[in-house]
Design a protein around this motif. Structure first.
Motif, PDB file in Angstrom:
ATOM      1  N   PRO A 197       0.657  -0.967   0.050  1.00 32.81           N
ATOM      2  CA  PRO A 197      -0.484   0.121  -0.303  1.00 32.81           C
ATOM      3  C   PRO A 197       1.150   0.872  -0.164  1.00 32.81           C
ATOM      4  O   PRO A 197       2.008   0.941   0.444  1.00 32.81           O
ATOM      5  CB  PRO A 197      -0.737  -0.387   1.187  1.00 32.81           C
ATOM      6  N   VAL A 198       0.026   2.616  -0.818  1.00 34.39           N
ATOM      7  CA  VAL A 198       0.964   3.700  -0.711  1.00 34.39           C
ATOM      8  C   VAL A 198       1.292   4.205   0.538  1.00 34.39           C
ATOM      9  O   VAL A 198       2.469   5.206   1.080  1.00 34.39           O
ATOM     10  CB  VAL A 198       0.191   4.886  -1.697  1.00 34.39           C
ATOM     11  N   ASP A 199       0.808   3.932   1.698  1.00 31.51           N
ATOM     12  CA  ASP A 199       0.414   3.940   2.924  1.00 31.51           C
ATOM     13  C   ASP A 199       1.683   4.084   3.833  1.00 31.51           C
ATOM     14  O   ASP A 199       1.926   4.088   4.777  1.00 31.51           O
ATOM     15  CB  ASP A 199      -1.128   4.700   3.409  1.00 31.51           C
ATOM     16  N   GLU A 200       1.766   2.596   3.545  1.00 33.74           N
ATOM     17  CA  GLU A 200       3.403   2.299   3.534  1.00 33.74           C
ATOM     18  C   GLU A 200       4.642   2.566   4.080  1.00 33.74           C
ATOM     19  O   GLU A 200       4.568   2.508   2.883  1.00 33.74           O
ATOM     20  CB  GLU A 200       3.198   0.264   3.986  1.00 33.74           C
ATOM     21  N   GLU A 201       6.046   2.357   5.087  1.00 27.29           N
ATOM     22  CA  GLU A 201       6.973   2.984   4.671  1.00 27.29           C
ATOM     23  C   GLU A 201       8.015   2.047   4.514  1.00 27.29           C
ATOM     24  O   GLU A 201       7.775   0.883   4.149  1.00 27.29           O
ATOM     25  CB  GLU A 201       7.370   3.714   5.926  1.00 27.29           C
ATOM     26  N   ILE A 202       8.224   2.388   2.974  1.00 32.67           N
ATOM     27  CA  ILE A 202       9.588   2.042   2.248  1.00 32.67           C
ATOM     28  C   ILE A 202      10.803   2.603   2.580  1.00 32.67           C
ATOM     29  O   ILE A 202      10.804   3.744   2.428  1.00 32.67           O
ATOM     30  CB  ILE A 202       9.336   1.514   0.828  1.00 32.67           C
ATOM     31  N   LYS A 203      11.478   2.506   3.801  1.00 29.52           N
ATOM     32  CA  LYS A 203      12.491   2.861   4.365  1.00 29.52           C
ATOM     33  C   LYS A 203      14.426   2.374   2.900  1.00 29.52           C
ATOM     34  O   LYS A 203      13.787   1.695   2.682  1.00 29.52           O
ATOM     35  CB  LYS A 203      13.251   2.176   5.387  1.00 29.52           C
ATOM     36  N   VAL A 204      14.980   3.883   2.329  1.00 35.61           N
ATOM     37  CA  VAL A 204      16.129   3.364   1.777  1.00 35.61           C
ATOM     38  C   VAL A 204      16.767   3.968   2.652  1.00 35.61           C
ATOM     39  O   VAL A 204      17.192   5.048   2.832  1.00 35.61           O
ATOM     40  CB  VAL A 204      15.546   4.989   0.234  1.00 35.61           C
ATOM     41  N   ASP A 205      17.990   3.248   2.674  1.00 27.36           N
ATOM     42  CA  ASP A 205      19.190   3.321   3.246  1.00 27.36           C
ATOM     43  C   ASP A 205      20.321   2.639   2.557  1.00 27.36           C
ATOM     44  O   ASP A 205      20.489   0.992   1.441  1.00 27.36           O
ATOM     45  CB  ASP A 205      19.351   2.426   4.222  1.00 27.36           C
TER      46      ASP A 205
END
Length: 75
Positions: A49-57
């Protein structure tokens, strides 16, 4: 869940691929743009879902490529 995002600078811009998702590749003029496009593809491929965060490290460099880790919860 953690997956790799590989970004390679080319003469024309930036190529990105997610090796663990066959065919999940994108291109853009700027690195930030190719990261955003890649996140959209990951959301589509994995139905996130768009509202779920994806962290970019940013993880490390390898032979002309930048390797990022995409971190998110897979439901």
């Amino acid at each position: 869940m953690v997956i790799d995002l590989v970004i390679t600078k080319t003469d024309e811009g930036y190529d990105a691929e997610i090796p663990s998702l066959a065919g999940c590749e994108s291109w853009a003029h700027k690195e930030e743009e190719v990261i955003e496009k890649s996140l959209e593809l990951v959301r589509f491929y994995l139905n996130i879902p768009v509202d779920e965060e994806i962290k970019v490290d940013k993880a490390y460099k390898r032979e002309g490529s930048e390797i990022y880790k995409l971190v998110f919860e897979k439901r």
